[in-house]
Design a protein around this motif. Structure first.
Motif, PDB file in Angstrom:
ATOM      1  N   UNK A 161      25.170  11.929 -21.490  1.00  0.00           N
ATOM      2  CA  UNK A 161      23.754  12.494 -20.673  1.00  0.00           C
ATOM      3  C   UNK A 161      23.581  13.192 -19.415  1.00  0.00           C
ATOM      4  N   UNK A 162      22.851  11.890 -18.896  1.00  0.00           N
ATOM      5  CA  UNK A 162      22.912  12.226 -16.856  1.00  0.00           C
ATOM      6  C   UNK A 162      23.272  13.959 -16.609  1.00  0.00           C
TER       7      UNK A 162
ATOM      8  N   UNK B 233      14.324  14.437 -13.727  1.00  0.00           N
ATOM      9  CA  UNK B 233      14.174  15.624 -14.229  1.00  0.00           C
ATOM     10  C   UNK B 233      14.224  16.021 -15.396  1.00  0.00           C
ATOM     11  N   UNK B 234      13.666  15.281 -16.557  1.00  0.00           N
ATOM     12  CA  UNK B 234      13.051  15.737 -17.164  1.00  0.00           C
ATOM     13  C   UNK B 234      11.765  14.635 -17.891  1.00  0.00           C
ATOM     14  N   UNK B 235      10.715  14.820 -17.218  1.00  0.00           N
ATOM     15  CA  UNK B 235      10.313  13.236 -17.657  1.00  0.00           C
ATOM     16  C   UNK B 235       9.618  13.127 -19.108  1.00  0.00           C
ATOM     17  N   UNK B 236       9.940  13.467 -20.088  1.00  0.00           N
ATOM     18  CA  UNK B 236       9.730  13.792 -21.523  1.00  0.00           C
ATOM     19  C   UNK B 236      10.411  13.060 -21.961  1.00  0.00           C
ATOM     20  N   UNK B 237      11.595  13.040 -21.565  1.00  0.00           N
ATOM     21  CA  UNK B 237      12.697  11.991 -22.310  1.00  0.00           C
ATOM     22  C   UNK B 237      11.862  10.332 -21.778  1.00  0.00           C
TER      23      UNK B 237
ATOM     24  N   UNK C 218       9.602   6.490 -26.493  1.00  0.00           N
ATOM     25  CA  UNK C 218      10.380   6.189 -28.084  1.00  0.00           C
ATOM     26  C   UNK C 218      11.074   7.239 -27.958  1.00  0.00           C
ATOM     27  N   UNK C 219      11.362   8.752 -29.103  1.00  0.00           N
ATOM     28  CA  UNK C 219      12.170   9.295 -29.594  1.00  0.00           C
ATOM     29  C   UNK C 219      12.891   9.805 -28.109  1.00  0.00           C
ATOM     30  N   UNK C 220      12.409   9.951 -26.978  1.00  0.00           N
ATOM     31  CA  UNK C 220      13.787  10.406 -26.397  1.00  0.00           C
ATOM     32  C   UNK C 220      14.578   8.922 -25.686  1.00  0.00           C
ATOM     33  N   UNK C 221      14.895   7.735 -25.590  1.00  0.00           N
ATOM     34  CA  UNK C 221      15.125   6.316 -25.996  1.00  0.00           C
ATOM     35  C   UNK C 221      16.108   6.747 -26.899  1.00  0.00           C
TER      36      UNK C 221
END
Lengths: 321, 312
Positions: A286-287, A40-44, A47-50
């Protein structure tokens, strides 16, 4: 090679297979959830997303490991969340200005934990009701120290929780370290066999010359120390103390232990499974917001996720009896 | 001879409750004795109804427990208030709907335990999330008002005799009878003592436990229905306090956590103990934090000093 040796080798192999199956379940659930989020949100997927996704998982993970130790003894700890809340109060009030006092209070709380563990063993009390009473005691102590949310976490603690170590975000590093440490102490070391035996087969352990009372007291003290760690780290995240911050940790922790292949019968727990279970439960929220479940249905959807993941246990246990 | 001096485990909470009543009366004057007891009986009645349900589940065997009672209570209160929409004439349909919701919730709990082979703690916890969501979607943040007749019934006290606690005492008597003298009650306790033995004796353990869980849900729903009338409506957090209390009153009342041994009368002692202690600590103007600490310490103390139900 004697029959007995061959038999025990076979059994060890099967045991290892079952351990792997126990971990495969929460791990699969975690991977599926992450895949959905990234789709849904590839940007996640960065490093920052994790870091953001797993930010809140660190304290829950240590609280779940504390719960795991108690479940390993065949007991259950309903006071875990209230204890973490009390620790955030102590941390936010004293850890900055009077670190020695804070540490002394932590040690006192851990000693109390161990003492109640001993009481449960000596009087053969139901742990569920003693820890239920304890949850009131911890909450009372917390409310007396800090009637509402307040205090401030020391800068070094906030700094640590915001630290960006190389390669992987901090929560992932801590999860790997905790899982490995737990695995080698509980599942692999010879002392770990004694610890698990105290829950699974106390009579045999006693015949082998171990003091069950001492082992149980020690395990409760270790559980208290892990819950303390969870509280300190949580204070670093929320930057303040609150006696009512973590009541959900009690049951989420139990959920993580069971998700990770543990059983209430005592003696069967998996540290790696518990850590993965805690990570899974903490990103379930989050999901749900990523797939845009309406807020009013999010709690219910978490229950459904719990069912879906645990339904996998039925399939696995039917394959490997 | 010494055996006779040993009190039954469930009498302890009655004694402690009595001591608290005396202490409160001594502090605030003899005139308040009646009203203190009346309030404790009224509030205690709710704990007894929900505790009796929890007792059926806990007695069904080691590990059986229902963590969904607070959300079943809340959901049933919302559903029944929505059905009645404040009209006295809809009272009976409202009650029936509430009880059906509770029975269905209890059955769902047990089916998850049976079919998914989950530990009861986990299965009932997961369902409680789902029930909570349903209640949230049904009522949202709003408080749904009860019909006037229901509110009047919960506080009805002709000649100073409170009717609702009296009815709940009738429920306790019924529970004692069911456990002692019916086939299902005996089967429940037998399954709780030893599941394999009960199975060999021809007890259909799963059916006995299904009824226990459905009964627990029904009684939680009844609590929600009455509580909504008593406290002026269904609210989202109305069940929260009953999660720990429903378990505590059962165990302090002399029911064995290991299962197979139930005590319905003892629940009254524990419920009165809880409510009289709250009143006493309020009267003494003790701070909230200390009050919680004393509550917890007393729970542990009572459970630690009471002789074991099973000496062997």
């Amino acid at each position: 090679m004697s029959d007995a040796a061959r038999w025990s080798g076979l059994r060890a192999g099967r045991q290892r297979l079952r351990d792997a199956a126990d971990i495969a379940l929460p791990a699969t659930a975690l991977v599926v959830m992450l895949a959905v989020i990234f789709w849904i949100r590839p940007a996640a997927m960065s490093y920052f997303g994790f870091s953001l996704l797993f930010k809140l998982s660190t304290p829950l993970m240590f609280a779940a490991l504390a719960q795991m130790l108690v479940i390993m003894l065949g007991d259950i700890d309903l006071s875990n969340g209230a204890f973490v809340g009390l620790v955030t109060c102590i941390s936010a009030l004293y850890l900055g200005p009077q670190p020695m006092l804070a540490v002394a209070l932590f040690l006192l709380a851990i000693a109390a934990y161990a003492g109640f563990g001993l009481l449960i063993h000596v009087r053969q009390l139901p742990s569920i009701i003693v820890t239920l009473g304890l949850s009131f005691v911890w909450l009372g102590c917390g409310v007396t120290l800090l009637p509402g949310p307040g205090g401030t976490a020391p800068d070094w603690l906030i700094g640590f929780m915001n630290w960006r170590p190389p390669l992987m975000p901090l929560p992932i590093w801590l999860a790997i370290l905790a899982a490995l440490a737990g695995h080698f102490v509980i599942s692999r070391s010879s002392y770990g066999a004694v610890l698990r035996g105290a829950g699974g087969n106390p009579r045999t352990l006693q015949r082998a010359g171990w003091s069950i009372a001492a082992v149980k007291t020690g395990v409760y003290a270790a559980a208290g120390a892990l819950a303390c760690l969870a509280g300190v780290l949580l204070t670093g995240l929320t930057t303040s103390g609150d006696p009512n911050v973590a009541p959900a940790y009690t049951l989420l922790g139990v959920g993580a232990v069971i998700l990770g292949g543990g059983s209430f019968s005592g003696g069967f727990v998996s540290p790696i499974g518990t850590v993965i279970g805690a990570l899974t439960l903490s990103i379930a929220g989050s999901l749900l917001s990523f797939v845009q479940v309406p807020p009013t249905w999010q709690i219910g959807a978490q229950g459904v996720i719990l069912f879906l993941v645990l339904a996998g246990r039925v399939l696995l246990s039917e394959k490997a009896p | 001879m010494t055996r006779r001096l040993v009190l039954a485990p469930w009498t302890y909470s009655f004694i402690v409750a009595l001591a608290m009543w005396i202490a409160t009366t001594a502090y605030s004057g003899i005139g308040s004795a009646g009203s203190t007891l009346a309030a404790a009986l009224a509030f205690g009645a709710f704990s007894v109804v929900i505790g009796t349900g929890q007792m059926l589940v806990i007695a069904a065997g080691s590990g059986n427990i229902d963590l969904s009672v607070p959300s079943v209570l809340t959901l049933a209160a919302y559903v029944s208030m929505a059905v009645m929409t404040g009209h006295d004439g809809m009272l009976v349909p409202g009650l029936v709907v509430a009880l059906l919701v509770g029975a269905a919730a209890g059955a769902l709990n047990f089916l998850a335990i049976l079919l998914l082979r989950l530990p009861p703690i986990i299965a009932t916890l997961a369902w409680s999330f789902v029930f909570q969501s349903f209640a949230f979607n049904l009522g949202g943040e709003a408080t749904l008002k009860p019909p006037a007749l229901l509110s009047a019934f919960t506080v009805w006290a002709p000649g100073g005799i409170e009717i609702m606690p009296l009815c709940v005492m009738g429920l306790t008597a019924a529970a004692v009878f069911v456990l002692r003298s019916t086939l299902w009650g005996r089967s429940l306790l037998a399954s709780g003592q030893s599941e394999p033995a009960a199975r060999l004796a021809g007890v259909r353990v799963w059916r006995v436990r299904l009824i226990a869980y459905a009964g627990c849900g029904t009684l939680a729903a009844l609590t929600g229905f009455l509580l909504a009338g008593f406290s002026g409506g269904a609210a989202l957090n109305m069940g929260d306090a009953y999660l720990l209390e429903s378990i505590a009153v059962v165990v302090l009342g002399g029911t064995s956590v290991a299962g197979g041994r139930a005590n319905a009368v003892g629940i009254w002692g524990a419920a009165l103990f809880f409510n009289l202690m709250a009143t006493m600590l309020n009267t003494f103007r003790i701070e909230a934090g200390i009050r919680l600490m004393l509550t917890g310490a007393l729970i542990i103390l009572i459970i630690a000093i009471v002789p074991k139900p099973r000496a062997a």
